[in-house]
Scaffold this motif. Sequence first.
Motif, PDB file in Angstrom:
ATOM      1  N   PRO A 195     -44.422  11.073 -16.613  1.00 33.76           N
ATOM      2  CA  PRO A 195     -43.345  10.227 -17.111  1.00 33.76           C
ATOM      3  C   PRO A 195     -42.114  10.365 -16.253  1.00 33.76           C
ATOM      4  N   THR A 196     -41.404   9.284 -16.102  1.00 30.15           N
ATOM      5  CA  THR A 196     -40.207   9.313 -15.263  1.00 30.15           C
ATOM      6  C   THR A 196     -39.027   9.930 -15.964  1.00 30.15           C
ATOM      7  N   SER A 197     -39.043  10.059 -17.258  1.00 27.28           N
ATOM      8  CA  SER A 197     -37.922  10.654 -17.982  1.00 27.28           C
ATOM      9  C   SER A 197     -38.437  11.673 -18.994  1.00 27.28           C
ATOM     10  N   PRO A 198     -38.948  12.838 -18.505  1.00 30.04           N
ATOM     11  CA  PRO A 198     -39.473  13.832 -19.418  1.00 30.04           C
ATOM     12  C   PRO A 198     -38.366  14.485 -20.216  1.00 30.04           C
ATOM     13  N   VAL A 199     -38.765  15.345 -21.161  1.00 35.04           N
ATOM     14  CA  VAL A 199     -37.799  15.992 -22.039  1.00 35.04           C
ATOM     15  C   VAL A 199     -36.806  16.781 -21.212  1.00 35.04           C
ATOM     16  N   GLY A 200     -35.546  16.625 -21.527  1.00 35.69           N
ATOM     17  CA  GLY A 200     -34.508  17.365 -20.817  1.00 35.69           C
ATOM     18  C   GLY A 200     -33.928  16.615 -19.644  1.00 35.69           C
ATOM     19  N   MET A 225     -40.508  12.114  -7.871  1.00 34.55           N
ATOM     20  CA  MET A 225     -40.989  10.893  -7.206  1.00 34.55           C
ATOM     21  C   MET A 225     -41.400   9.794  -8.182  1.00 34.55           C
ATOM     22  N   GLU A 226     -41.085   9.989  -9.461  1.00 34.80           N
ATOM     23  CA  GLU A 226     -41.283   8.963 -10.490  1.00 34.80           C
ATOM     24  C   GLU A 226     -42.750   8.673 -10.766  1.00 34.80           C
ATOM     25  N   VAL A 279     -29.968   8.304 -15.971  1.00 34.92           N
ATOM     26  CA  VAL A 279     -29.024   7.891 -14.950  1.00 34.92           C
ATOM     27  C   VAL A 279     -28.969   6.386 -14.915  1.00 34.92           C
ATOM     28  N   GLU A 280     -27.826   5.865 -14.523  1.00 35.85           N
ATOM     29  CA  GLU A 280     -27.655   4.424 -14.470  1.00 35.85           C
ATOM     30  C   GLU A 280     -28.400   3.863 -13.279  1.00 35.85           C
ATOM     31  N   GLN A 281     -29.050   2.764 -13.464  1.00 34.89           N
ATOM     32  CA  GLN A 281     -29.743   2.107 -12.370  1.00 34.89           C
ATOM     33  C   GLN A 281     -28.933   0.884 -11.950  1.00 34.89           C
ATOM     34  N   PRO A 282     -28.555   0.811 -10.653  1.00 36.50           N
ATOM     35  CA  PRO A 282     -27.787  -0.350 -10.197  1.00 36.50           C
ATOM     36  C   PRO A 282     -28.673  -1.577 -10.088  1.00 36.50           C
ATOM     37  N   THR A 283     -28.723  -2.354 -11.158  1.00 35.56           N
ATOM     38  CA  THR A 283     -29.657  -3.478 -11.171  1.00 35.56           C
ATOM     39  C   THR A 283     -28.981  -4.832 -11.098  1.00 35.56           C
ATOM     40  N   THR A 284     -27.683  -4.883 -11.216  1.00 33.44           N
ATOM     41  CA  THR A 284     -27.038  -6.188 -11.228  1.00 33.44           C
ATOM     42  C   THR A 284     -26.010  -6.295 -10.131  1.00 33.44           C
ATOM     43  N   SER A 285     -25.708  -7.531  -9.761  1.00 27.00           N
ATOM     44  CA  SER A 285     -24.696  -7.767  -8.746  1.00 27.00           C
ATOM     45  C   SER A 285     -23.331  -7.362  -9.245  1.00 27.00           C
ATOM     46  N   THR A 286     -23.131  -7.341 -10.570  1.00 32.58           N
ATOM     47  CA  THR A 286     -21.842  -6.920 -11.125  1.00 32.58           C
ATOM     48  C   THR A 286     -21.544  -5.492 -10.745  1.00 32.58           C
ATOM     49  N   PRO A 306     -32.337  17.254 -11.396  1.00 36.27           N
ATOM     50  CA  PRO A 306     -32.732  16.236 -12.364  1.00 36.27           C
ATOM     51  C   PRO A 306     -31.651  15.202 -12.688  1.00 36.27           C
ATOM     52  N   GLN A 307     -30.547  15.183 -11.936  1.00 42.87           N
ATOM     53  CA  GLN A 307     -29.520  14.172 -12.190  1.00 42.87           C
ATOM     54  C   GLN A 307     -30.027  12.779 -11.835  1.00 42.87           C
ATOM     55  N   GLY A 308     -30.938  12.712 -10.897  1.00 42.46           N
ATOM     56  CA  GLY A 308     -31.514  11.436 -10.496  1.00 42.46           C
ATOM     57  C   GLY A 308     -32.897  11.645  -9.934  1.00 42.46           C
ATOM     58  N   THR A 309     -33.643  10.578  -9.784  1.00 37.53           N
ATOM     59  CA  THR A 309     -34.966  10.639  -9.174  1.00 37.53           C
ATOM     60  C   THR A 309     -34.904   9.962  -7.801  1.00 37.53           C
ATOM     61  N   ILE A 310     -36.045   9.836  -7.147  1.00 38.44           N
ATOM     62  CA  ILE A 310     -36.057   9.375  -5.769  1.00 38.44           C
ATOM     63  C   ILE A 310     -35.423   7.996  -5.599  1.00 38.44           C
ATOM     64  N   SER A 311     -35.595   7.103  -6.554  1.00 33.17           N
ATOM     65  CA  SER A 311     -34.966   5.778  -6.439  1.00 33.17           C
ATOM     66  C   SER A 311     -33.451   5.891  -6.360  1.00 33.17           C
TER      67      SER A 311
END
Length: 430
Positions: free
Chosen positions: A4-9, A301-302, A13-20, A200-205
């Motif tokens: 899983p990409t977001s296991p316990v603990g 690596m997600e 993190v915010e994903q930059p998905t929009t042009s805003t 664990p603050q962020g993953t590879i993406s």
Amino acid sequence: MAVPTSPVGFFPVEQPTTSTQDTRSTDAVDSLRSRTSSTSTIPGGGTRRRNIDSGKSEKSSPSLCRSQSFGREIGHAACETYLITRLAFTLLRYLGVGRRWISRLLALGLYAMLLMPGFLQVLYQYLFSSQIRRSVVYGDQPRNRLDLYLPKKIDSPKPVIIFVTGGAWIIGYKGWGSLLGFQLAEREIIVTCIDYRNFPQGTISDMVDDVSRGISFVCNNIADYGGDPNRIYLMGQSAGAHISSCALLKQAVKESKGESTSWSVSQIKAYFGLSGGYNLTNLVDHFDRRGLYRSIFLSIMEGDESLHQFSPEILIEDPSAKNAVPLLPHIVLFHGTGDFSIPPDASITFVDALKRAGARAELILYDGKTHTDLFVQDALRGGKEELFDYIVDYLHAGDTEALANDAMAPPRKRLCPEPLLKLAGLVSPF
């Protein structure tokens, strides 16, 4: 089996998905630039950069300004310390009690203690040198900061290296590049060390997005610091080599598809990869045996299914990347044959894949060198060194004045006694 990409603990993190969000990032950068610098015309048609804070009023006390700046840095350091401590406890929950990673951690502590005479000199210079611009904000995500190492004299636009440090995707920090930054600045090369979110603050993406955002900031703003926008080079070490190569290839694929981008691969004149790993599917078991357990690595690596997506060696031969290959700059990979952290085969097979795809690539192997010899011990040893001289000569190619200055430059200063360097090599966990 997918992890899983977001296991316990794991901290979301915010994903930059929009042009805003991109717009907010651009606004933040523009705001930063407007606060920190402006230009004024000087006789002869040139421009002069000045610090607005220092030009506001001559009544301001220099000591007061320094005190306020130091206070801001202390506050930032306190916030980072709290964040790192919190994330360290999260990471410990992932690691559990394991003999392999604990033994590596103890070896790392001993390694650092042996090299402390050199590290303390670099730390002092990092904290007090006027040649460094620390923690320049390049985006709106956590740890979107970079350090700038500037030559003492900037009388003409200087070549620029964008450097991405390693750290097993877990302990990477922009400060790890300070020794390289100061030594290259002595040869009139500007170095920018990009910080990025670690696990664990962020993953590879998140890491790839952060590095791409940092590259964009440098490409679009480095002229304000005396850099030459037409001579920008990208370099990564270890995990930083993997992340930066992913960012470079991802950008080339975007451009080949006609997508809108904030920087262009054509702005990068060459890519240097030092002791990197470029095919993750071949490294999972190797890292597991060395203490970076499979479960943690796949979380970084997600998931198992994402290993191909973040393996440049595999992506470069994918038919979808065919039109991206001609856009890539000259790629030079360096690796020590005595590297046990990431075997030299990782660079050998990647160069072979690049050549098969039609990219311009070459490999330079250093006999007997370990994972840290080229980047740490040799740099602390001072004097002449093949990797350092290669990079300087490459960046100064065609600049007769710079090459003449290089020929007359004194040898790099030794920062650590040789017996300690040899002992550190023996106990190194890398």
